[in-house]
Motif scaffolding. Structure first.
Motif, PDB file in Angstrom:
ATOM      1  N   THR B  16     -24.863  51.615   9.321  1.00 20.92           N
ATOM      2  CA  THR B  16     -24.118  52.265  10.397  1.00 20.92           C
ATOM      3  C   THR B  16     -25.026  53.237  11.141  1.00 20.92           C
ATOM      4  O   THR B  16     -26.152  53.501  10.720  1.00 20.92           O
ATOM      5  CB  THR B  16     -22.916  53.060   9.841  1.00 20.92           C
ATOM      6  OG1 THR B  16     -23.416  54.178   9.113  1.00 20.92           O
ATOM      7  CG2 THR B  16     -22.061  52.215   8.930  1.00 20.92           C
ATOM      8  N   GLU B  42      -9.011  54.277  -6.324  1.00 21.83           N
ATOM      9  CA  GLU B  42      -8.461  54.922  -5.138  1.00 21.83           C
ATOM     10  C   GLU B  42      -8.987  54.250  -3.874  1.00 21.83           C
ATOM     11  O   GLU B  42      -9.951  53.491  -3.923  1.00 21.83           O
ATOM     12  CB  GLU B  42      -8.883  56.397  -5.107  1.00 21.83           C
ATOM     13  CG  GLU B  42      -8.219  57.250  -6.155  1.00 21.83           C
ATOM     14  CD  GLU B  42      -8.792  58.657  -6.120  1.00 21.83           C
ATOM     15  OE1 GLU B  42      -8.008  59.593  -6.117  1.00 21.83           O
ATOM     16  OE2 GLU B  42     -10.023  58.800  -6.079  1.00 21.83           O
ATOM     17  N   GLY B  44     -11.087  53.506  -0.796  1.00 25.28           N
ATOM     18  CA  GLY B  44     -12.497  53.769  -0.524  1.00 25.28           C
ATOM     19  C   GLY B  44     -13.413  53.557  -1.713  1.00 25.28           C
ATOM     20  O   GLY B  44     -14.615  53.802  -1.623  1.00 25.28           O
ATOM     21  N   SER B  45     -12.873  53.084  -2.839  1.00 28.92           N
ATOM     22  CA  SER B  45     -13.731  52.920  -4.013  1.00 28.92           C
ATOM     23  C   SER B  45     -14.551  51.633  -3.956  1.00 28.92           C
ATOM     24  O   SER B  45     -15.350  51.378  -4.843  1.00 28.92           O
ATOM     25  CB  SER B  45     -12.904  52.994  -5.289  1.00 28.92           C
ATOM     26  OG  SER B  45     -11.820  52.102  -5.217  1.00 28.92           O
ATOM     27  N   GLY B  46     -14.342  50.828  -2.936  1.00 30.90           N
ATOM     28  CA  GLY B  46     -15.182  49.644  -2.755  1.00 30.90           C
ATOM     29  C   GLY B  46     -14.556  48.352  -3.238  1.00 30.90           C
ATOM     30  O   GLY B  46     -15.231  47.321  -3.329  1.00 30.90           O
ATOM     31  N   LYS B  47     -13.250  48.363  -3.499  1.00 28.33           N
ATOM     32  CA  LYS B  47     -12.590  47.163  -4.023  1.00 28.33           C
ATOM     33  C   LYS B  47     -12.630  46.015  -3.020  1.00 28.33           C
ATOM     34  O   LYS B  47     -13.016  44.893  -3.361  1.00 28.33           O
ATOM     35  CB  LYS B  47     -11.133  47.485  -4.383  1.00 28.33           C
ATOM     36  CG  LYS B  47     -10.960  48.672  -5.307  1.00 28.33           C
ATOM     37  CD  LYS B  47      -9.511  48.947  -5.642  1.00 28.33           C
ATOM     38  CE  LYS B  47      -8.619  49.289  -4.462  1.00 28.33           C
ATOM     39  NZ  LYS B  47      -8.864  50.617  -3.866  1.00 28.33           N
ATOM     40  N   ASN B  61     -22.273  44.119  10.045  1.00 29.59           N
ATOM     41  CA  ASN B  61     -23.260  45.138   9.684  1.00 29.59           C
ATOM     42  C   ASN B  61     -23.425  45.288   8.170  1.00 29.59           C
ATOM     43  O   ASN B  61     -24.062  46.218   7.706  1.00 29.59           O
ATOM     44  CB  ASN B  61     -22.889  46.482  10.315  1.00 29.59           C
ATOM     45  CG  ASN B  61     -21.546  46.987   9.829  1.00 29.59           C
ATOM     46  OD1 ASN B  61     -20.695  46.224   9.391  1.00 29.59           O
ATOM     47  ND2 ASN B  61     -21.358  48.295   9.880  1.00 29.59           N
TER      48      ASN B  61
HETATM   49  N1  LIG Z   1     -17.427  47.708   8.282  1.00 30.20           N
HETATM   50  C1  LIG Z   1     -17.722  48.841   7.620  1.00 30.20           C
HETATM   51  N2  LIG Z   1     -18.668  49.683   8.078  1.00 30.20           N
HETATM   52  C2  LIG Z   1     -18.972  50.818   7.414  1.00 30.20           C
HETATM   53  N3  LIG Z   1     -18.396  51.214   6.272  1.00 30.20           N
HETATM   54  C3  LIG Z   1     -17.434  50.422   5.750  1.00 30.20           C
HETATM   55  C4  LIG Z   1     -17.049  49.202   6.397  1.00 30.20           C
HETATM   56  N4  LIG Z   1     -16.075  48.618   5.653  1.00 30.20           N
HETATM   57  C5  LIG Z   1     -15.869  49.443   4.606  1.00 30.20           C
HETATM   58  N5  LIG Z   1     -16.683  50.524   4.655  1.00 30.20           N
HETATM   59  C6  LIG Z   1     -16.766  51.621   3.674  1.00 30.20           C
HETATM   60  O1  LIG Z   1     -16.914  51.088   2.392  1.00 30.20           O
HETATM   61  C7  LIG Z   1     -16.222  51.888   1.437  1.00 30.20           C
HETATM   62  C8  LIG Z   1     -15.363  51.027   0.560  1.00 30.20           C
HETATM   63  O2  LIG Z   1     -14.305  50.488   1.329  1.00 30.20           O
HETATM   64  P1  LIG Z   1     -13.246  49.447   0.755  1.00 30.20           P
HETATM   65  O3  LIG Z   1     -12.486  48.940   1.920  1.00 30.20           O
HETATM   66  O4  LIG Z   1     -13.906  48.469  -0.125  1.00 30.20           O
HETATM   67  O5  LIG Z   1     -12.306  50.389  -0.119  1.00 30.20           O
HETATM   68  P2  LIG Z   1     -11.044  49.937  -0.959  1.00 30.20           P
HETATM   69  O6  LIG Z   1     -11.337  50.286  -2.357  1.00 30.20           O
HETATM   70  O7  LIG Z   1     -10.698  48.531  -0.659  1.00 30.20           O
HETATM   71  O8  LIG Z   1      -9.939  50.933  -0.403  1.00 30.20           O
HETATM   72  P3  LIG Z   1      -8.405  50.643   0.001  1.00 30.20           P
HETATM   73  O9  LIG Z   1      -7.609  50.882  -1.245  1.00 30.20           O
HETATM   74  O10 LIG Z   1      -8.119  51.662   1.027  1.00 30.20           O
HETATM   75  O11 LIG Z   1      -8.323  49.260   0.492  1.00 30.20           O
HETATM   76  C9  LIG Z   1     -15.455  52.922   2.215  1.00 30.20           C
HETATM   77  O12 LIG Z   1     -16.155  54.146   2.133  1.00 30.20           O
HETATM   78  C10 LIG Z   1     -15.465  52.411   3.623  1.00 30.20           C
HETATM   79  O13 LIG Z   1     -15.505  53.473   4.538  1.00 30.20           O
END
Ligand SMILES: Nc1ncnc2c1ncn2[C@@H]1O[C@H](COP(=O)(O)OP(=O)(O)OP(=O)(O)O)[C@@H](O)[C@H]1O
Ligand SMILES: [Mg+2]
Lengths: 305, 346
Positions: B16, B42, B44-47, B61
């Motif tokens: 980014t 939670e 934002g944990s990357g799931k 990206n």
């Molecule tokens: N296209 C992107 N560009 C930049 N950062 C991203 C992008 N997609 C996701 N992220 C970042 O990656 C991290 C993980 O996001 P992810 O969507 O996997 O979380 P999650 O665990 O699925 O959360 P949720 O429960 O809200 O779905 C977050 O910090 C998010 O901001």
């Protein structure tokens, strides 16, 4: 469908009536009449003229006379040119403007939409950069400058294309570029940004997750969604192109509608101004209607009841 | 038994304007045929990023920086675009988080489901496909399938759309289903119906499911094994009963205390974890959870804890446990070397 069409036609007639009324009132609000000259006309002559063109009737009477004429597609005589009707102006000018506009429109659609798509698919790479640079120039440089530059380069310097008229296909090249440049650049940019936005949507990811090829994803899921904003601006663009541009017609000496219109404004040719305005307005409304029909075709969410 | 899907030391980043967002930071796990594994954590944990890395459905990206993804032992990362397309939908299918935006608004439901079948079975006629689609609509319990077939997504409620998404995912009877929070966007009763549907379909079709959610309560009802994620890493993994009886990681314990669906009987005692998730830009100093951890020690903020296996199916990444680990006679050195060469212990 019929109900929809009927409703739209009804609304078109109402809009048209309002436009006519406003133009009529404005025309009579400006000081000076069609026979105002630097040197006063003899009182008798002016009186005779006013009588002939019924300018002494009350305004409502004049207005209803005019509407009565319109219903018979009669836009009345020109105030300036003896024996010539406003219909004559349009019959002479419109086919020329429309032909140039039609060619330009086809050219725009065939170039701007593919260029916009290509640019979006090459997002960030040099092809995208090059197309967008030209498109940005296209929307920022006024058409008379484009026209002048084109004429200078291709006619005076290189002597490839003629400078005036619309006799051969070569003579179309420069006016089409000058007339269509802005819309082409605008539509290419719109197509690009719209497709880019659509390609970032969740349903595109769903389509990819099914195992579709990238081409299938773009064609089946991307384009249709991305075309909606482009179609929206197509209505005004079409009307704009087909009704003629005064600047382009003047520069390339093309005897189209644009030239007639500006001349009639300069000469206070009431009936000509009114007639051409009404014609423009009708044309614009019809084009918007046609674009709405396109909408119906492309966006099945719009339900007709 | 051979695992059907293996994720090995996966690292996924987003490039980014602000720098590299390291969304997934070395994730390892196996999925075996026929099991349902939960992934909790939670927001934002990357799931989602982890799960989309599997079929390479990431944003432009994104980069998979390291690691591997194996399907029946074959690396999906080495597959050509054409080969991975044959896996998508047919072998591994996904249900996405948001049913409202995951369907094409201009295409009828029937077409969107049928498309999945048509891609992988080009020999089928339109009519044969339609018959299968109607069958699928019945299977996911959408009433009046014939009428629904030609309708657009905007004529469907959220729950109905999620059923459509499930029908799409199941259309080619995949071996693995990745369900990314399939119920989060829905209200509680609908959520229950969708979960029941998924469980009965899983029993019927015997697929493996990677079930992503942030709700431990849903995991308890659905899964056999749980992976707890935080800051792009796995913090704890255990069999479902172990995890609920004996949660080790303070983050896991915190999640349990903050879950309304687990604590229904003890209303009023809900305790959200204070603080907010870490910034995923750049590297972490120490454990990502340390700033929010009530039990944190000095070392927690300085050094990333190694992953420790308490038993073959229960692993934790926490400094508190490495001391317990000592008690079960694994020296610190061994833990660290174990950790470096780990991956197949589970
Ligand atoms: N296209 C992107 N560009 C930049 N950062 C991203 C992008 N997609 C996701 N992220 C970042 O990656 C991290 C993980 O996001 P992810 O969507 O996997 O979380 P999650 O665990 O699925 O959360 P949720 O429960 O809200 O779905 C977050 O910090 C998010 O901001
Ligand atoms: Mg998510």
């Amino acid at each position: 469908m019929l109900k929809f069409a009927g409703k739209r036609v009804g609304m078109m007639i109402i809009s048209l009536f309002i436009i006519i009324l406003i133009t009529f009132i404005m025309m009579h609000a400006v000081p000076g009449g069609p026979f105002t000259r630097e040197r006063e006309l003899p009182e008798k002559v002016e009186k005779a003229l006013n009588e002939k063109y019924k300018l002494d009737d009350s305004l409502p009477e004049q207005f209803f006379d005019y509407i009565k004429g319109l219903v018979r597609f009669d836009l009345g005589p020109s105030f300036k040119y003896q024996g010539i009707t406003v219909n004559d102006f349009i019959e002479n000018g419109f086919p020329i403007s429309a032909k140039l506009g039609g060619v330009t429109l086809v050219f725009i659609l065939l170039s701007a939409i593919p260029l916009g798509i290509w640019s979006a698919l090459k997002n960030g790479r040099w092809q995208d950069g090059a197309i967008m640079l030209i498109a940005t120039l296209g929307v920022t440089i006024p058409s008379f400058i484009v026209a002048t530059l084109l004429l200078y380069l291709f006619s005076y310097q290189l002597n490839i294309f003629p400078t005036y008229g619309l006799e051969s296909w070569q003579s179309y090249v420069l006016p089409v570029l000058a007339l269509g440049g802005y819309s082409m650049a605008f539509i290419a940019r719109l197509m690009r940004s719209s497709l880019l936005e659509v390609m970032g949507q969740d349903y595109i990811r769903t389509a990819r997750s099914k195992g579709l090829s990238e081409t299938q994803v773009v064609v089946k899921h991307g384009l249709r969604n991305a075309l909606i904003p482009v179609i929206t601006i197509l209505g005004p663009t079409v009307a704009n192109l087909l009704t003629g541009s005064f600047v382009i017609e003047k520069i390339f000496a093309i005897p189209g509608m644009g030239v007639y219109f500006v001349d009639s404004v300069g000469q206070r040719d009431y009936t000509a101004i009114m007639g051409i305005t009404v014609f423009y307005a009708t044309f614009l409304l019809v084009m918007t209607f046609i674009v709405d029909l396109f909408y119906l075709m492309i966006d099945p969410r719009i339900k007709l009841d | 038994m051979e695992p059907i899907l293996q994720v090995k030391n996966l690292r996924t980043s987003f490039m980014t304007a602000n720098g590299e967002v390291q969304a997934v930071r070395g994730v390892d796990f196996d999925l075996y045929p026929g099991e349902i594994v939960g992934v909790v954590g939670e927001s934002g944990s990357g799931k989602s990023v982890m799960s989309m890395s599997i079929l390479n459905l990431l944003a432009d990206n994104a980069v998979i920086k390291d690691g591997d993804i194996l399907y029946w032992g074959n690396s999906l990362l080495n597959f050509s675009k054409k080969e991975i397309r044959k896996i998508r939908g047919k072998e591994i299918a996904m249900v996405f988080q948001d049913p409202m935006s995951s369907l094409n608004p201009l295409m009828s439901i029937g077409k969107q489901i049928g498309e999945m079948i048509a891609v992988h079975n080009p020999e089928l006629s339109k009519l044969e496909i339609k018959v299968q689609v109607l069958d699928l609509l019945k299977k996911v319990r959408i009433p009046e399938p014939e009428k629904r077939f030609n309708q657009l997504p905007n004529e469907f409620s959220g729950g109905m759309r999620q059923r459509v998404m499930i029908a799409i995912a199941l259309a080619c009877a995949p071996s693995v289903l990745i369900a990314d929070e399939p119920t989060t966007a829905l209200d509680v009763t609908i959520q229950d119906q969708i979960l029941k549907l998924l469980r009965s379909l899983q029993e019927e079709m015997q697929m493996s499911i990677l079930f992503i959610t942030h709700d431990l309560g849903v995991v308890a009802e659905t899964c056999t094994r749980v992976i707890v994620m935080y800051g792009g890493m796995i913090m704890e993994e255990a069999a479902i009963d172990d995890l609920f009886e004996q949660p080790i990681h303070p983050y896991t314990k915190g999640l349990m205390k903050s879950m309304p669906s687990i604590n229904q009987d003890r209303k009023g005692e809900l305790e959200p974890i204070p603080g907010s998730p870490p910034d995923m830009l750049g590297d972490f100093a120490g454990c990502p959870f340390a700033p929010r951890c009530k039990e944190a020690r000095r070392i927690c903020g300085k050094l990333l804890p190694p992953e420790v296996y308490l038993d073959p199916t229960h692993r934790v990444r926490c400094w508190l446990v490495t001391e317990q680990a000592k008690q079960i006679k694994i020296s610190q050195d061994e833990v660290l070397t174990n950790n470096a060469g780990r991956g197949n212990n589970a």
